[in-house]
Design a protein around this motif. Structure first.
Motif, PDB file in Angstrom:
ATOM      1  N   THR A   1     -17.644  20.934 -12.449  1.00  0.00           N
ATOM      2  CA  THR A   1     -17.389  22.357 -12.624  1.00  0.00           C
ATOM      3  C   THR A   1     -17.262  22.656 -14.107  1.00  0.00           C
ATOM      4  O   THR A   1     -16.495  21.994 -14.818  1.00  0.00           O
ATOM      5  CB  THR A   1     -16.090  22.789 -11.915  1.00  0.00           C
ATOM      6  OG1 THR A   1     -16.193  22.486 -10.518  1.00  0.00           O
ATOM      7  CG2 THR A   1     -15.849  24.283 -12.103  1.00  0.00           C
TER       8      THR A   1
ATOM      9  N   SER B   1     -11.484  13.167 -12.418  1.00  0.00           N
ATOM     10  CA  SER B   1     -10.400  13.810 -11.691  1.00  0.00           C
ATOM     11  C   SER B   1     -10.858  15.198 -11.253  1.00  0.00           C
ATOM     12  O   SER B   1     -11.480  15.926 -12.043  1.00  0.00           O
ATOM     13  CB  SER B   1      -9.150  13.944 -12.574  1.00  0.00           C
ATOM     14  OG  SER B   1      -8.198  14.798 -11.980  1.00  0.00           O
ATOM     15  N   PRO B   2     -10.556  15.572 -10.001  1.00  0.00           N
ATOM     16  CA  PRO B   2     -10.953  16.902  -9.530  1.00  0.00           C
ATOM     17  C   PRO B   2     -10.052  18.015 -10.052  1.00  0.00           C
ATOM     18  O   PRO B   2     -10.280  19.189  -9.740  1.00  0.00           O
ATOM     19  CB  PRO B   2     -10.842  16.777  -8.007  1.00  0.00           C
ATOM     20  CG  PRO B   2      -9.792  15.742  -7.805  1.00  0.00           C
ATOM     21  CD  PRO B   2      -9.929  14.776  -8.939  1.00  0.00           C
ATOM     22  N   GLU B   3      -9.048  17.661 -10.837  1.00  0.00           N
ATOM     23  CA  GLU B   3      -8.095  18.650 -11.323  1.00  0.00           C
ATOM     24  C   GLU B   3      -7.986  18.698 -12.849  1.00  0.00           C
ATOM     25  O   GLU B   3      -7.577  19.720 -13.409  1.00  0.00           O
ATOM     26  CB  GLU B   3      -6.699  18.368 -10.735  1.00  0.00           C
ATOM     27  CG  GLU B   3      -6.658  18.417  -9.209  1.00  0.00           C
ATOM     28  CD  GLU B   3      -5.311  18.025  -8.656  1.00  0.00           C
ATOM     29  OE1 GLU B   3      -4.455  17.574  -9.455  1.00  0.00           O
ATOM     30  OE2 GLU B   3      -5.103  18.154  -7.438  1.00  0.00           O
ATOM     31  N   LYS B   4      -8.371  17.644 -13.515  1.00  0.00           N
ATOM     32  CA  LYS B   4      -8.175  17.552 -14.962  1.00  0.00           C
ATOM     33  C   LYS B   4      -9.360  18.144 -15.723  1.00  0.00           C
ATOM     34  O   LYS B   4     -10.525  17.839 -15.435  1.00  0.00           O
ATOM     35  CB  LYS B   4      -7.982  16.092 -15.365  1.00  0.00           C
ATOM     36  CG  LYS B   4      -7.704  15.904 -16.850  1.00  0.00           C
ATOM     37  CD  LYS B   4      -7.528  14.429 -17.188  1.00  0.00           C
ATOM     38  CE  LYS B   4      -7.265  14.245 -18.679  1.00  0.00           C
ATOM     39  NZ  LYS B   4      -7.096  12.806 -19.019  1.00  0.00           N
TER      40      LYS B   4
ATOM     41  N   ILE C   1     -14.606  19.922 -15.510  1.00  0.00           N
ATOM     42  CA  ILE C   1     -13.842  19.203 -14.490  1.00  0.00           C
ATOM     43  C   ILE C   1     -14.862  18.394 -13.709  1.00  0.00           C
ATOM     44  O   ILE C   1     -15.782  18.963 -13.113  1.00  0.00           O
ATOM     45  CB  ILE C   1     -13.094  20.166 -13.548  1.00  0.00           C
ATOM     46  CG1 ILE C   1     -12.111  21.024 -14.332  1.00  0.00           C
ATOM     47  CG2 ILE C   1     -12.373  19.390 -12.453  1.00  0.00           C
ATOM     48  CD1 ILE C   1     -11.437  22.099 -13.483  1.00  0.00           C
TER      49      ILE C   1
END
Length: 241
Positions: A164, A208-211, A194
């Motif tokens: 993303t 990481s799916p959040e970082k 991301i």
């Protein structure tokens, strides 16, 4: 008496005829020698020349129209320009831009950089999805082969990639080289992404799916100047610093 009646009737009809002729001429007009020819729907009509568009030589995505700049006649000599804000003035990159303009006067390096952002996001996203059709149109054969090997390796391992874009903060031209009509423009990208790679069971094996991570890439695009093909292709990639 009969003669008088005939003369009166004749005069009336003559008057009507004169009136009708006068009316027809006033409605239909008369030829002056400057009339347009009758419309012929099968005749070939020349379109007025289109005004040059800014960014006509940007990195184009699939489906772009023909490159009008390719048909432009090259100027006789390069006119050095002040490329402040684009590349370092009097640098090799500045001289390279002058060489491009020598053959394609409508080239706009600022619009090119904007188009390069679109190409960067498109290629990175297509690579993550394994979208070979999109990649094929934007990559040189050598780069496409490298991307293909990486995609096949992921597929064999049962891995998927999620990417993303948060932002592309900068796309700056850092190098320009022109040899034998082939121009190469190198762009440094600073972006925030991301990205995560998942294994067969959906577990995260990389990233990481959040970082949000800062990414620097240096890509080189190439195109034959004067070609009717408006597309620039990615010919080299490297991680930047």
């Amino acid at each position: 008496m009969m003669q008088d009646s005939l003369d009166l009737t004749t005069l009336i009809f003559l008057g009507l005829a004169v009136f009708v002729i006068w009316k027809l001429r006033s409605v239909l007009g008369q030829k002056t020698g400057s009339e347009r020819p009758p419309f012929n729907p099968l005749a070939r009509r020349e379109e007025p020349p289109a005004a040059p568009r800014d960014g006509d030589n940007v990195v184009r995505l699939p489906g772009a129209g023909p490159d009008r700049a390719a048909a432009a006649a090259p100027v006789a000599t390069a006119v050095p320009r002040n490329w402040k804000g684009v590349v370092e003035p009097n640098s090799p990159a500045a001289r390279g831009l002058d060489q491009i303009l020598q053959q394609e006067p409508n080239f706009d390096p600022r619009a090119f950089a904007d188009g390069a952002k679109v190409a960067y996001e498109t290629i990175v996203t297509a690579f993550a999805k394994g979208d070979r059709k999109t990649l094929k149109t934007l990559l040189s054969r050598e780069v496409a082969d490298g991307f293909e090997r990486a995609i096949q390796g992921r597929e064999r391992a049962g891995q998927t990639v999620e990417t993303t874009f948060v932002s592309i903060d900068r796309a700056e031209i850092v190098g320009v080289d022109v040899r034998n009509r082939v121009a190469q423009v190198t762009v440094r990208y600073l972006s925030k992404l991301i990205t995560a790679t998942r294994g067969p069971q959906g577990q995260v094996v990389d990233g990481s799916p959040e970082k949000v991570v800062d990414v620097t890439d240096v890509w080189t695009f190439a195109r034959t100047l004067g070609s009717r093909d408006p597309n620039w292709q990615l010919v080299a990639t490297e991680a930047g610093h």
